[in-house]
Design an enzyme around this catalytic site. Structure first.
Site: not given
Length: 225
Positions: A53, A56, A78
């Protein structure tokens, strides 16, 4: 010469951060498919997906490949992954309503924040410079602080999943029992509990602030001639 819209769309789908997003989805699918048969592998895959997360986001800025699709993919991944883990924890601990309430708070606060961002015409839901809450501004204004709180939250849930027994009792009882067996585990739990508590406080502030924006939008809309 005008660019082909189809080619442009394909280009966005193939952005490096978006490809990482697809990998995250795949890792989560495999992780939850194996969660009850292989807890350790689940934890590794789930945490790697969470780490991606941050990767990226870095790639999006590094290669100038920031996209609305990527931002939505990131947040949806998420929210769904955390929600699935909280549902599992709600079945392993009593009262399970604690985890379902955390799930509801997480989804409601982020959904309201995204919608209020749309109403205000902001480019990002992280733009909270006009907020009156110092904690809210600190959370979204300091990338390292936000990362710590997010990591602490996920690590706490992973720990609870790993130490859960087939017939686990209350969360507090299980944590106290585990802490008595390992000093390192107790120190880790205490540190992540702090970050977890901050994140929940931010979620409450975020939900209230976003709700106020929606209400004020309606009031202003009715007052216009």
């Amino acid at each position: 010469m005008a660019k082909d819209p189809k080619l442009g769309k394909l280009t966005v789908y193939l952005y490096i951060p978006n490809i990482i997003g697809y990998i995250r989805v795949l890792m989560n699918v495999v992780a939850f498919a194996l969660c009850f048969s292989n807890k350790k592998l689940f934890s590794v895959l789930y945490f790697l997906s969470f780490v991606c997360d941050g990767i990226d986001g870095w790639c999006a800025r590094k290669f100038n490949q920031v996209s609305t699709f990527g931002a939505v993919l990131d947040m949806v991944t998420d929210r769904i992954s955390t929600a699935c883990l909280l549902v599992i924890l709600s079945q392993q601990y009593r009262p399970g309503l604690v985890f379902l309430s955390l799930l509801a708070l997480d989804i409601a606060s982020h959904w309201l924040q995204m919608y209020s961002t749309f109403l205000l015409g902001k480019a990002s839901h992280k733009d909270v410079k006009d907020s009156s809450s110092w904690l809210f501004k600190l959370y979204y204004g300091n990338r390292m602080f936000m990362a710590f709180c997010c990591v602490a939250c996920e690590v706490l849930y992973i720990i609870l999943f790993l130490i859960a027994e087939p017939h686990s009792e209350s969360v507090i009882d299980v944590l106290l029992h585990a802490a008595k067996q390992s000093f390192l585990l107790s120190a880790l739990v205490l540190s992540v509990l702090f970050g977890w508590a901050i994140k929940q406080a931010v979620n409450v502030i975020q939900m209230k602030t976003a709700a106020d924006v929606c209400v004020l939008y309606d009031i202003n809309k009715k007052q216009k001639p």
